[in-house]
Write a protein that holds these residues in place. Structure first.
Motif, short mmCIF file in Angstrom:
data_model
loop_
_atom_site.label_atom_id
_atom_site.label_comp_id
_atom_site.label_asym_id
_atom_site.label_seq_id
_atom_site.Cartn_x
_atom_site.Cartn_y
_atom_site.Cartn_z
N ILE A 139 1.49 -18.28 9.65
CA ILE A 139 2.64 -17.37 9.81
C ILE A 139 3.21 -16.93 8.47
N ALA A 140 3.47 -17.89 7.58
CA ALA A 140 4.09 -17.56 6.29
C ALA A 140 3.28 -16.55 5.49
N PRO A 141 1.93 -16.70 5.40
CA PRO A 141 1.15 -15.69 4.66
C PRO A 141 1.24 -14.30 5.28
N GLU A 142 1.28 -14.22 6.63
CA GLU A 142 1.40 -12.92 7.29
C GLU A 142 2.77 -12.29 6.99
N LEU A 143 3.81 -13.11 7.03
CA LEU A 143 5.15 -12.61 6.69
C LEU A 143 5.19 -12.07 5.26
N GLN A 144 4.52 -12.78 4.37
CA GLN A 144 4.49 -12.35 2.98
C GLN A 144 3.79 -11.00 2.85
N ARG A 145 2.68 -10.84 3.58
CA ARG A 145 1.95 -9.57 3.50
C ARG A 145 2.78 -8.41 4.05
N ILE A 146 3.54 -8.67 5.11
CA ILE A 146 4.37 -7.61 5.68
C ILE A 146 5.41 -7.12 4.69
N THR A 147 5.89 -8.01 3.81
CA THR A 147 6.88 -7.59 2.81
C THR A 147 6.30 -6.60 1.81
N TYR A 148 4.95 -6.53 1.71
CA TYR A 148 4.33 -5.58 0.80
C TYR A 148 4.40 -4.15 1.34
N LEU A 149 4.68 -4.00 2.63
CA LEU A 149 4.72 -2.68 3.24
C LEU A 149 6.02 -1.96 2.90
N THR A 150 5.93 -0.65 2.76
CA THR A 150 7.12 0.16 2.53
C THR A 150 7.89 0.28 3.86
N PRO A 151 9.16 0.69 3.82
CA PRO A 151 9.91 0.89 5.07
C PRO A 151 9.19 1.83 6.04
N SER A 152 8.60 2.90 5.52
CA SER A 152 7.88 3.85 6.39
C SER A 152 6.66 3.19 7.02
N GLU A 153 5.96 2.39 6.24
CA GLU A 153 4.77 1.71 6.77
C GLU A 153 5.16 0.68 7.83
N ARG A 154 6.29 0.01 7.64
CA ARG A 154 6.76 -0.96 8.65
C ARG A 154 7.12 -0.25 9.94
N THR A 155 7.71 0.93 9.83
CA THR A 155 8.03 1.70 11.04
C THR A 155 6.76 2.07 11.78
N VAL A 156 5.76 2.50 11.04
CA VAL A 156 4.48 2.88 11.65
C VAL A 156 3.82 1.69 12.34
N VAL A 157 3.77 0.55 11.65
CA VAL A 157 3.10 -0.61 12.24
C VAL A 157 3.90 -1.16 13.43
N ARG A 158 5.21 -1.00 13.41
CA ARG A 158 6.03 -1.42 14.55
C ARG A 158 5.70 -0.55 15.77
N LEU A 159 5.52 0.75 15.55
CA LEU A 159 5.18 1.64 16.65
C LEU A 159 3.75 1.39 17.14
N ILE A 160 2.86 1.04 16.23
CA ILE A 160 1.50 0.68 16.64
C ILE A 160 1.54 -0.55 17.54
N SER A 161 2.38 -1.52 17.20
CA SER A 161 2.48 -2.75 18.00
C SER A 161 3.00 -2.46 19.40
N GLN A 162 3.69 -1.32 19.56
CA GLN A 162 4.22 -0.93 20.87
C GLN A 162 3.22 -0.09 21.67
#
Length: 214
Positions: A139-162
């Motif tokens: 879990i911790a390594p995945e959380l760390q990788r997510i922090t590398y994403l920009t706000p726009s990229e996090r929005t995109v990946v959140r929508l992909i998860s949906q």
């Protein structure tokens, strides 16, 4: 330390529930109620406000996690221990997020449950070794990788998860499909995922709970 503590047990396996009640009673714990479904557990916790509730995760009507969530919404003082066979990343993260006091596997001996209860009664937390292993190595390594994403990229990946496609994401964000596909390529690179077509979609759905933290 057992004399003033009260415990509620909830598990939808009658034999396990009865055996655990007998075993804890022999250790001088006061069992105030035992339940075989989550709805009844929630009602009894709200009514009796036991010191600790030991909950199975999978139960009829309400899961153990749902019981904890609803009790915390009501600001009930009861501490919670999950007694489970599950070791999935999502459950472990939810346990952390809800500040659940204990997490013990059903396959572990009674002595571990006893140790967990004593630790919780002292105001501490107790998680089975597998909990920390999964959290620290997966879990911790995945959380760390997510922090590398920009706000726009996090929005995109959140929508992909949906379950959204590149086209529906583009429509929602008023962007071109090409821009979304560029975001997807950057996300795949930063998360170090394989380049196969559905790799990001599968990852996003598996890690939906982690993604929604951001």
């Amino acid at each position: 330390m057992n004399s003033t503590a009260t415990i509620l047990l909830a598990d939808d396996h009658p034999l396990l529930l009865s055996g655990l009640e007998d075993a804890l009673s022999k250790l001088n714990y006061t069992i105030v109620a035992s339940c075989e479904d989550g709805a009844k557990a929630l009602h009894m916790i709200a009514s009796l406000q036991p010191t600790i509730a030991i909950l199975d995760v999978e139960m009829p009507y309400l899961s153990g996690i749902e019981v904890v969530q609803k009790c915390k919404e009501k600001n009930l003082p009861t501490k919670f221990i999950l007694l489970t066979s599950h070791k999935e990343k999502g459950l472990i993260l939810e346990t952390k997020e809800l500040a659940i006091s204990g997490y013990v596997l059903k396959e572990e001996p009674l002595s571990v449950i006893h140790t967990c209860i004593q630790q919780v009664l002292r105001g501490g937390v107790y998680y089975s070794e597998i909990f920390d292993t999964v959290f620290n190595t997966e879990i911790a390594p995945e959380l760390q990788r997510i922090t590398y994403l920009t706000p726009s990229e996090r929005t995109v990946v959140r929508l992909i998860s949906q379950g959204h496609t590149s086209k529906s994401i583009a429509d929602l964000l008023s962007l071109s499909v090409r821009t979304i596909d560029n975001h997807r390529a950057n996300i795949i690179s930063k998360l170090e995922l394989p380049s196969k077509t559905d790799a990001l979609t599968l990852w996003a759905k598996e890690h939906k709970i982690l993604i929604n933290k951001f």
